[in-house]
Design a protein around this motif. Structure first.
Motif, PDB file in Angstrom:
ATOM      1  N   UNK A   1       0.819  -1.214   0.000  1.00  0.00           N
ATOM      2  CA  UNK A   1       0.000   0.000   0.000  1.00  0.00           C
ATOM      3  C   UNK A   1       0.854   1.266   0.000  1.00  0.00           C
ATOM      4  N   UNK A   2       2.179   1.098  -0.197  1.00  0.00           N
ATOM      5  CA  UNK A   2       3.141   2.207  -0.232  1.00  0.00           C
ATOM      6  C   UNK A   2       3.192   2.967   1.086  1.00  0.00           C
ATOM      7  N   UNK A   3       3.040   2.218   2.183  1.00  0.00           N
ATOM      8  CA  UNK A   3       3.171   2.802   3.508  1.00  0.00           C
ATOM      9  C   UNK A   3       4.436   2.256   4.170  1.00  0.00           C
ATOM     10  N   UNK A   4       5.129   3.116   4.886  1.00  0.00           N
ATOM     11  CA  UNK A   4       6.442   2.756   5.423  1.00  0.00           C
ATOM     12  C   UNK A   4       6.298   1.711   6.520  1.00  0.00           C
ATOM     13  N   UNK A   5       7.112   0.672   6.437  1.00  0.00           N
ATOM     14  CA  UNK A   5       7.138  -0.370   7.452  1.00  0.00           C
ATOM     15  C   UNK A   5       8.500  -0.474   8.139  1.00  0.00           C
ATOM     16  N   UNK A   6       9.575  -0.033   7.496  1.00  0.00           N
ATOM     17  CA  UNK A   6      10.908  -0.051   8.093  1.00  0.00           C
ATOM     18  C   UNK A   6      11.664   1.209   7.683  1.00  0.00           C
ATOM     19  N   UNK A   7      12.495   1.740   8.599  1.00  0.00           N
ATOM     20  CA  UNK A   7      13.349   2.892   8.301  1.00  0.00           C
ATOM     21  C   UNK A   7      14.666   2.714   9.046  1.00  0.00           C
ATOM     22  N   UNK A   8      15.757   3.005   8.392  1.00  0.00           N
ATOM     23  CA  UNK A   8      17.080   2.857   9.007  1.00  0.00           C
ATOM     24  C   UNK A   8      17.382   4.032   9.920  1.00  0.00           C
ATOM     25  N   UNK A   9      18.440   3.862  10.724  1.00  0.00           N
ATOM     26  CA  UNK A   9      18.868   4.949  11.603  1.00  0.00           C
ATOM     27  C   UNK A   9      19.299   6.164  10.803  1.00  0.00           C
ATOM     28  N   UNK A  10      19.899   5.939   9.615  1.00  0.00           N
ATOM     29  CA  UNK A  10      20.291   7.069   8.776  1.00  0.00           C
ATOM     30  C   UNK A  10      19.103   7.897   8.328  1.00  0.00           C
TER      31      UNK A  10
ATOM     32  N   UNK B   1      11.405   5.877  13.588  1.00  0.00           N
ATOM     33  CA  UNK B   1      10.702   4.906  12.752  1.00  0.00           C
ATOM     34  C   UNK B   1       9.267   4.726  13.231  1.00  0.00           C
ATOM     35  N   UNK B   2       9.060   4.746  14.549  1.00  0.00           N
ATOM     36  CA  UNK B   2       7.704   4.587  15.071  1.00  0.00           C
ATOM     37  C   UNK B   2       6.798   5.728  14.637  1.00  0.00           C
ATOM     38  N   UNK B   3       7.374   6.944  14.545  1.00  0.00           N
ATOM     39  CA  UNK B   3       6.573   8.087  14.120  1.00  0.00           C
ATOM     40  C   UNK B   3       6.204   7.988  12.647  1.00  0.00           C
ATOM     41  N   UNK B   4       7.138   7.514  11.816  1.00  0.00           N
ATOM     42  CA  UNK B   4       6.882   7.454  10.364  1.00  0.00           C
ATOM     43  C   UNK B   4       6.123   6.204   9.946  1.00  0.00           C
ATOM     44  N   UNK B   5       6.083   5.194  10.793  1.00  0.00           N
ATOM     45  CA  UNK B   5       5.463   3.920  10.406  1.00  0.00           C
ATOM     46  C   UNK B   5       4.003   4.116  10.011  1.00  0.00           C
ATOM     47  N   UNK B   6       3.633   3.545   8.840  1.00  0.00           N
ATOM     48  CA  UNK B   6       2.273   3.638   8.352  1.00  0.00           C
ATOM     49  C   UNK B   6       2.002   4.840   7.491  1.00  0.00           C
TER      50      UNK B   6
ATOM     51  N   UNK C   1       2.732   7.397   4.141  1.00  0.00           N
ATOM     52  CA  UNK C   1       3.256   7.373   2.784  1.00  0.00           C
ATOM     53  C   UNK C   1       4.369   8.399   2.658  1.00  0.00           C
ATOM     54  N   UNK C   2       5.197   8.247   1.643  1.00  0.00           N
ATOM     55  CA  UNK C   2       6.341   9.146   1.473  1.00  0.00           C
ATOM     56  C   UNK C   2       5.926  10.613   1.356  1.00  0.00           C
ATOM     57  N   UNK C   3       4.846  10.973   0.612  1.00  0.00           N
ATOM     58  CA  UNK C   3       4.436  12.392   0.600  1.00  0.00           C
ATOM     59  C   UNK C   3       3.973  12.892   1.958  1.00  0.00           C
ATOM     60  N   UNK C   4       3.509  11.967   2.821  1.00  0.00           N
ATOM     61  CA  UNK C   4       3.143  12.401   4.171  1.00  0.00           C
ATOM     62  C   UNK C   4       4.379  12.687   5.007  1.00  0.00           C
ATOM     63  N   UNK C   5       5.425  11.919   4.784  1.00  0.00           N
ATOM     64  CA  UNK C   5       6.661  12.088   5.560  1.00  0.00           C
ATOM     65  C   UNK C   5       7.433  13.310   5.089  1.00  0.00           C
ATOM     66  N   UNK C   6       7.559  13.479   3.761  1.00  0.00           N
ATOM     67  CA  UNK C   6       8.261  14.627   3.179  1.00  0.00           C
ATOM     68  C   UNK C   6       7.323  15.275   2.161  1.00  0.00           C
ATOM     69  N   UNK C   7       6.553  16.259   2.541  1.00  0.00           N
ATOM     70  CA  UNK C   7       5.621  16.898   1.594  1.00  0.00           C
ATOM     71  C   UNK C   7       6.357  17.739   0.559  1.00  0.00           C
ATOM     72  N   UNK C   8       6.632  17.119  -0.585  1.00  0.00           N
ATOM     73  CA  UNK C   8       7.360  17.797  -1.659  1.00  0.00           C
ATOM     74  C   UNK C   8       6.982  17.115  -2.967  1.00  0.00           C
ATOM     75  N   UNK C   9       6.921  17.867  -4.079  1.00  0.00           N
ATOM     76  CA  UNK C   9       6.564  17.227  -5.362  1.00  0.00           C
ATOM     77  C   UNK C   9       7.431  16.022  -5.705  1.00  0.00           C
ATOM     78  N   UNK C  10       8.717  16.066  -5.317  1.00  0.00           N
ATOM     79  CA  UNK C  10       9.581  14.931  -5.629  1.00  0.00           C
ATOM     80  C   UNK C  10       9.111  13.669  -4.932  1.00  0.00           C
TER      81      UNK C  10
END
Length: 811
Positions: A153-162, A171-176, A178-187
């Motif tokens: 579903x394109x939702x984050x399940x794992x994130x590295x320390x970097x 990682x707990x904050x970003x889990x679940x 989508x990338x545009x939700x984490x970094x709101x940018x056209x890219x």
């Protein structure tokens, strides 16, 4: 006789015994003709051959079931390569086959011409279930790169320390999300479109990400790869990103360096140069910058010695992007920097480093140093620690931090920070020599003064030291607090004649001599007589030098020495040409103590006289040097009236009294050094002291032990009874055997110490000696020295007192 083949089961057993429990490498070297030239211990363990059985023989005999021609052909084929790897079947010395993967490297022959082959095989130790998976998890969690996994579903399940550091999110904050939700940018939307194509069966793709919408110049090159299960079904997408500096960012850094060349080093003032460094770095490189300078440049001293004892730094410059976050302050007050802190490590190693705010060393530093708590309070996640160093001389350290920008510092940022620090160091290094010498003298003077006041219960004490700002340089003013036996304390204030490094060095020698003589409990007048002799000797040493006229070896030095006893509340004082101390009674009456002046030290031939006075509990006594009474804008009488008024006013603390005296007396920085020591007397309660007059009879020793034991029971100090009985027995026995009547036993119970004192009227001082094998005596004082923390003898006008001190446990 032909070797019989070993049965398979025994083969396995023999092989198992040959393999150590841990992994190892088997290596061998083979020359260009196929002859074994080297055989490691690992190869011996693997194949069972001793080096003498293999070295000098052909390597082909180690292979199993390979015809000779095939061996020669394979060897010629491998010789055309630089490196070869693959599986080979080897023959163990016991005859069974060993299949191994080997890597062969072609390299120049050791110690000769031609080439040889280094052949290596890894022999694994016992494996642990799940260990490979655990290593993979650790690599993912601790990778400095940006690694992330997005599900179907394109939702984050794992994130590295970097990735957590780059975004300042867990990682707990970003889990679940989508990338545009984490970094709101056209890219981010474009990257998510590419991920959806990959889930639909597309190929891996490369995309660009922007993790900082505020600063879109920094982009990240990211790779998207499908993650499929064992059936080939794509279940998720992994994202791997690396920082990418575009041309615009490179130009920005070059403009910053150009500005630094114009803005850093516009003045010979080192503090202003440090502030210019911070102003250039913030906000274009960092969100916050602090600059700490050493009290004196360190040149030619081995860096490890700094790290072993820590450093004294002064924070002289600070710049932040906003006052919204807690920020440090430039206090210009020297502080001790722990040896294990990142600042001390940076100066000790002479290298810049990028540190994470979540590192254990940084967390420990923040916990221990109040000046570093802003790192935690502002949630600074990335730090750069850069030494300010030029021409093999370290001047200080610059600390850069980020708490608003999400991306951490990288190698390019570190290089840029080093260039800024180098520019500041070059400017500081070019400062005039007199200013650097003045700084060195101040550093020497500060290092010779007490770094902290010793623990003692006789007085509350506060001190201040203000160096001179005159062209003559720093003088030789000093103060000291010396705990003595019987809960007493000695207070010292002195002023060495002259200015500069020689005056400071002479001060250090005189102060050391005072401490040494105080430890042997000399009365104040006798102590000053010995110091007078020392100054005369120093003057004689200086007589033949070129700078003899500068300091005259300390001739003219003044000193005030006082000993206060909280048991009797008596204070004994003597002075050598020094201003008398001022006393404030608990009722607020201020007066000078009438202490005979005595000549300055170094003149010789004139006596010193001590005076004893009783001070009520809570009295305030002020010691000072003459720089406090020599202002430019009013005479000495006005200065005395101002000092008396400042001392008489009530204050919450002695530090407040010190500050009030200096503030009221000084309208400018002094032309001469000022040392100020203010103490408030305490009195030891009568129930903490027990005294007994003992008969001059050996039979009284047992009675003395019983008296001491009963008193310790009353004080609830039964755990100290055994040692105290032994000490009392030895001291009383010695007084009866070698002393003269009367004999007096006294026990003093302070907060953390128990002192046992025995007085007799003999002036003969005891000394410890080593008893021989057949001696019947001579072991008493040795026993006392072993049982107590400190012991000694002090002379009095009517005899001597031998004492021993125990440290009481917290219980």
């Amino acid at each position: 006789m032909e070797r019989l083949p070993t049965p398979p089961r025994k083969q396995a057993q023999a092989h198992a015994h040959a393999v150590p429990p841990r992994a190892y490498s088997a290596t061998a070297t083979v020359d260009g003709q196929g002859i074994v030239t080297g055989w490691s211990d690992g190869a011996r363990l693997l194949l069972g051959y001793q080096p003498a059985e293999v070295v000098g023989h052909g390597a082909a005999r180690l292979l199993a079931d390979v015809p000779g021609e095939a061996v020669g052909h394979g060897w010629r084929e491998a010789a055309a390569r630089r490196r070869w790897g693959g599986a080979v079947v080897l023959r163990h010395r016991d005859g069974y086959r060993v299949e191994r993967h080997v890597v062969a490297h072609r390299r120049p022959a050791q110690g000769g011409t031609g080439v040889e082959w280094l052949i290596v095989s890894a022999v694994a130790g016992p494996s642990h279930p799940g260990s490979d998976r655990a290593l993979g998890e650790w690599a993912f969690d601790r990778s400095p790169c940006l690694l992330a996994v997005f599900d179907h579903d394109l939702r984050l399940v794992r994130a590295s320390a970097g990735m957590e550091r780059a975004l300042s999110l867990t990682e707990a904050t970003m889990s679940g999300l989508r990338l545009p939700d984490i970094v709101p940018h056209p890219a981010s939307h474009e990257a998510e479109t590419s991920m959806r194509r990959i889930l639909d069966g597309g190929e891996p793709q490369d995309v660009h990400l922007c993790l900082d919408p505020i600063d879109p110049r920094r982009t990240w090159q990211a790779g998207l790869v499908p993650l499929a299960d064992s059936a080939g079904q794509v279940r998720a997408v992994s994202l791997t990103a690396h920082s990418h500096a575009p041309e615009e960012l490179i130009q920005h850094r070059m403009r910053l360096l150009s500005d630094a060349g114009r803005r850093i080093g516009t003045s010979p003032d080192t503090h202003r140069t440090a502030q210019e460094l911070a102003d250039v770095a913030v906000p274009r490189l960092a969100d916050i910058c602090t600059v700490d300078l050493l009290d004196t440049p360190r040149r030619g001293e081995p860096p490890p010695s700094w790290s072993a004892v820590g450093l004294t730094l002064s924070r002289v410059a600070v710049r932040t992007v906003t006052e919204q976050y807690p920020a440090p302050r430039a206090t210009d007050r020297p502080r001790r920097c722990a040896a294990g802190s990142p600042l001390a490590q940076c100066l000790a190693e002479g290298r810049a480093a990028v540190r994470s705010g979540s590192e254990d060393a940084v967390i420990q530093w923040v916990r221990d140093d109040p000046q570093a708590t802003w790192i935690r309070d502002s949630r600074t996640h990335s730090l750069m620690v850069v030494p300010i160093r030029a021409d093999d001389t370290s001047f200080g350290v610059a600390l850069f931090g980020r708490h608003q920008r999400p991306d951490p510092f990288d190698a390019d940022d570190l290089w840029l920070a080093e260039q800024l620090a180098a520019k500041a160091a070059t400017s500081i290094h070019s400062t005039s020599r007199p200013e650097r010498q003045h700084t060195s003298t101040m550093a020497l003077q500060r290092s010779l003064l007490p770094q902290s006041l010793p623990e003692q219960g006789a007085m509350d004490i506060a001190t201040r030291y203000l160096p001179s700002v005159s062209q003559a340089g720093v003088g030789g003013d000093w103060f000291d607090v010396i705990p003595l036996s019987g809960t007493r304390v000695a207070l010292v204030v002195g002023d060495v004649v002259g200015h500069g490094i020689r005056a400071s060095a002479t001060m250090g020698r005189v102060r050391t001599a005072v401490r040494t003589l105080a430890d042997v409990d000399l009365p104040p007048d006798e102590l000053l007589s010995h110091i007078d002799d020392l100054v005369i000797h120093l003057s004689a040493e200086e007589a033949g030098t070129d700078n003899a006229s500068e300091t005259a070896g300390g001739v003219g030095t003044t000193c005030l020495y006082a000993v206060y006893d909280p048991v009797t509340r008596h204070c004994t004082l003597a002075r050598a040409g020094h201003p008398p101390p001022a006393v404030v009674t608990p009722g607020g009456v201020v007066r000078f103590l009438d202490v005979p002046a005595g000549p300055p030290l170094g003149l010789g031939g004139l006596p010193f006289e001590a005076v004893e006075t009783e001070l009520p509990e809570g009295s305030l006594i002020a010691f000072y040097t003459n720089g406090l009474l020599e202002p430019r804008d009013h005479d000495i009488d006005d200065s005395l009236d101002t000092m008396f008024a400042a001392l008489a006013r009530p204050a919450q603390s002695l530090d407040a009294v010190c500050d009030r005296v200096l503030t009221s007396m000084l309208t400018h920085r002094p032309d001469d050094d000022i040392a100020l020591l203010i103490a408030r007397t305490k009195a030891l309660d009568a129930d903490r002291v027990a005294t007994w007059d003992l008969p001059f009879d050996p039979a009284t020793v047992s009675d003395a032990r019983q008296l001491a034991t009963d008193q310790l029971t009353a004080w609830h100090l039964d755990e100290a009874a055994f040692i105290t009985e032994l000490v009392v027995s030895e001291l009383v026995t010695n007084a009866i055997r070698y002393g003269r009547p009367p004999i007096r036993l006294r026990l003093i119970h302070d907060n953390h110490t128990l002192t046992c004192e025995v007085f007799d009227s003999s002036n003969t001082a005891p000394h410890m000696r080593r008893a021989r094998t057949f001696d019947e005596g001579g072991r008493g004082l040795l026993l006392v020295g072993q049982l107590s923390q400190r012991w000694g003898a002090r002379p009095t006008s009517a005899g001597k007192t031998v004492w021993a001190e125990q440290f009481l446990s917290e219980a």
